[in-house]
Design a protein around this motif. Structure first.
Motif, PDB file in Angstrom:
ATOM      1  N   LEU A  67       0.885  -1.261   0.066  1.00 28.45           N
ATOM      2  CA  LEU A  67      -0.112   0.011   0.039  1.00 28.45           C
ATOM      3  C   LEU A  67       1.019   1.192  -0.091  1.00 28.45           C
ATOM      4  CD1 LEU A  67      -2.977  -1.219   2.276  1.00 28.45           C
ATOM      5  CD2 LEU A  67      -3.174  -0.672   0.094  1.00 28.45           C
ATOM      6  N   ALA A  68       2.012   1.168   0.874  1.00 28.59           N
ATOM      7  CA  ALA A  68       2.843   2.501   0.840  1.00 28.59           C
ATOM      8  C   ALA A  68       3.513   2.532  -0.713  1.00 28.59           C
ATOM      9  CB  ALA A  68       4.019   2.177   1.720  1.00 28.59           C
ATOM     10  N   GLU A  69       3.947   1.605  -1.120  1.00 25.11           N
ATOM     11  CA  GLU A  69       4.361   1.467  -2.681  1.00 25.11           C
ATOM     12  C   GLU A  69       3.385   2.144  -3.571  1.00 25.11           C
ATOM     13  OE1 GLU A  69       6.482  -1.560  -5.459  1.00 25.11           O
ATOM     14  OE2 GLU A  69       5.019  -2.264  -4.566  1.00 25.11           O
ATOM     15  N   LEU A  70       2.201   1.597  -3.412  1.00 20.84           N
ATOM     16  CA  LEU A  70       1.206   2.279  -4.287  1.00 20.84           C
ATOM     17  C   LEU A  70       0.752   3.759  -4.249  1.00 20.84           C
ATOM     18  CD1 LEU A  70      -1.449  -0.855  -4.318  1.00 20.84           C
ATOM     19  CD2 LEU A  70      -0.118   0.093  -6.564  1.00 20.84           C
ATOM     20  N   ARG A  87       2.889   5.852  -2.791  1.00 19.24           N
ATOM     21  CA  ARG A  87       3.817   6.906  -3.455  1.00 19.24           C
ATOM     22  C   ARG A  87       3.657   7.248  -5.056  1.00 19.24           C
ATOM     23  NH1 ARG A  87       6.995   3.672  -0.134  1.00 19.24           N
ATOM     24  NH2 ARG A  87       7.779   2.317  -1.793  1.00 19.24           N
ATOM     25  N   GLU A  88       3.152   6.376  -5.507  1.00 17.26           N
ATOM     26  CA  GLU A  88       3.153   6.382  -7.018  1.00 17.26           C
ATOM     27  C   GLU A  88       1.719   6.963  -7.547  1.00 17.26           C
ATOM     28  OE1 GLU A  88       3.856   6.781 -10.645  1.00 17.26           O
ATOM     29  OE2 GLU A  88       5.285   6.208  -9.663  1.00 17.26           O
ATOM     30  N   PRO A  89       1.479   8.098  -7.973  1.00 14.79           N
ATOM     31  CA  PRO A  89       0.379   9.032  -8.202  1.00 14.79           C
ATOM     32  C   PRO A  89      -0.534   8.463  -9.344  1.00 14.79           C
ATOM     33  CG  PRO A  89       2.204  10.771  -8.137  1.00 14.79           C
ATOM     34  CD  PRO A  89       2.888   9.188  -8.107  1.00 14.79           C
ATOM     35  N   GLY A  90       0.497   7.610 -10.274  1.00 12.72           N
ATOM     36  CA  GLY A  90      -0.440   7.007 -11.537  1.00 12.72           C
ATOM     37  C   GLY A  90      -0.796   5.620 -11.244  1.00 12.72           C
ATOM     38  N   SER A  91      -0.407   5.014  -9.885  1.00 13.62           N
ATOM     39  CA  SER A  91      -0.676   3.506  -9.644  1.00 13.62           C
ATOM     40  C   SER A  91      -2.236   3.196 -10.089  1.00 13.62           C
ATOM     41  CB  SER A  91      -0.540   3.163  -8.410  1.00 13.62           C
ATOM     42  OG  SER A  91      -1.112   3.800  -7.521  1.00 13.62           O
ATOM     43  N   LEU A  93      -6.668   4.896  -5.537  1.00 14.34           N
ATOM     44  CA  LEU A  93      -7.520   6.196  -5.079  1.00 14.34           C
ATOM     45  C   LEU A  93      -7.585   6.217  -3.723  1.00 14.34           C
ATOM     46  CD1 LEU A  93     -10.514   5.911  -7.232  1.00 14.34           C
ATOM     47  CD2 LEU A  93      -8.592   7.469  -7.801  1.00 14.34           C
ATOM     48  N   GLY A  94      -7.648   5.185  -2.798  1.00 14.96           N
ATOM     49  CA  GLY A  94      -7.671   5.113  -1.476  1.00 14.96           C
ATOM     50  C   GLY A  94      -7.837   3.544  -0.973  1.00 14.96           C
ATOM     51  N   PHE A  95      -7.968   3.467   0.507  1.00 17.52           N
ATOM     52  CA  PHE A  95      -8.023   2.065   0.920  1.00 17.52           C
ATOM     53  C   PHE A  95      -8.399   2.376   2.463  1.00 17.52           C
ATOM     54  CE2 PHE A  95      -3.515   3.264   1.714  1.00 17.52           C
ATOM     55  CZ  PHE A  95      -3.191   2.909   3.024  1.00 17.52           C
ATOM     56  N   TYR A 146      -0.447  -3.881 -11.777  1.00 22.16           N
ATOM     57  CA  TYR A 146       0.390  -3.833 -10.365  1.00 22.16           C
ATOM     58  C   TYR A 146       0.481  -5.212  -9.933  1.00 22.16           C
ATOM     59  CZ  TYR A 146       1.871  -3.261  -5.704  1.00 22.16           C
ATOM     60  OH  TYR A 146       2.564  -3.479  -4.547  1.00 22.16           O
ATOM     61  N   ALA A 147      -0.699  -5.963  -9.783  1.00 19.49           N
ATOM     62  CA  ALA A 147      -0.412  -7.392  -9.379  1.00 19.49           C
ATOM     63  C   ALA A 147       0.462  -8.451 -10.191  1.00 19.49           C
ATOM     64  CB  ALA A 147      -1.902  -8.119  -9.439  1.00 19.49           C
TER      65      ALA A 147
END
Length: 158
Positions: free
Chosen positions: A46-49, A51-55, A58-60, A84-85
């Motif tokens: 989640l931290a990795e995602l 940090r990347e605005p284009g991932s 939107l939120g969790f 991503y997966a």
């Protein structure tokens, strides 16, 4: 303490919306050596995602239910979720490999699950709460004309 929004609010969002539920089932709570690494892998992803605005994330929101933790994730694209997966350079690949390795050594100790929903319309209501859930992942807006009832919010423009 989170700031409470006084009044009635809903969310506003335009575009593709994907809700991804993912969780783990702790089948042998007395074996944290088997389930704790699985639990600790998700915050790193989640931290990795985040940090990347284009991932596409939107939120969790984190929750704990019977059997173990679960995370509700909001994505702007099912393609980005799947990308991503399957990306060889994402945190998901090593976590998935490590889980499979542990699962072969200790079957049934810990389980994982996920469910993916492509959402064509979404309705929300938040009364006297902090900004959370879908509104936190998108945009919090006051309930106004044409959005006082759930039916109106669901059928109106988003």
């Amino acid at each position: 303490m989170a700031r409470i929004n006084a009044g009635r609010f809903t969310h506003r969002y335009h575009g593709e919306l994907v809700v991804f539920l993912i969780g783990m089932r702790i089948n042998k709570p007395w074996r944290p050596d088997l389930w704790l690494p699985v639990f600790l892998a998700m915050p790193r992803m989640l931290a990795e995602l985040s940090r990347e605005p284009g991932s596409g994330l939107l939120g969790f929101r984190f929750a704990v239910g019977p059997g173990g933790p679960a995370i509700v994730q909001y994505w702007d694209s099912v393609d980005k979720l799947y990308a991503y997966a399957s990306a060889s350079d994402s945190g998901h690949r090593p976590a998935w490999t490590a889980f499979n390795r542990r699962a072969r050594k200790a079957p049934k100790a810990v389980g994982i699950w996920h469910e993916t929903f492509q959402v064509s319309r979404a309705e929300s209501m938040y009364v006297s709460t902090p900004t959370l859930g879908l509104a936190q992942a998108t945009e919090l807006v006051p309930v106004g004309p044409g959005s006082h009832q759930a039916r109106e919010r669901l059928s109106g423009p988003r």
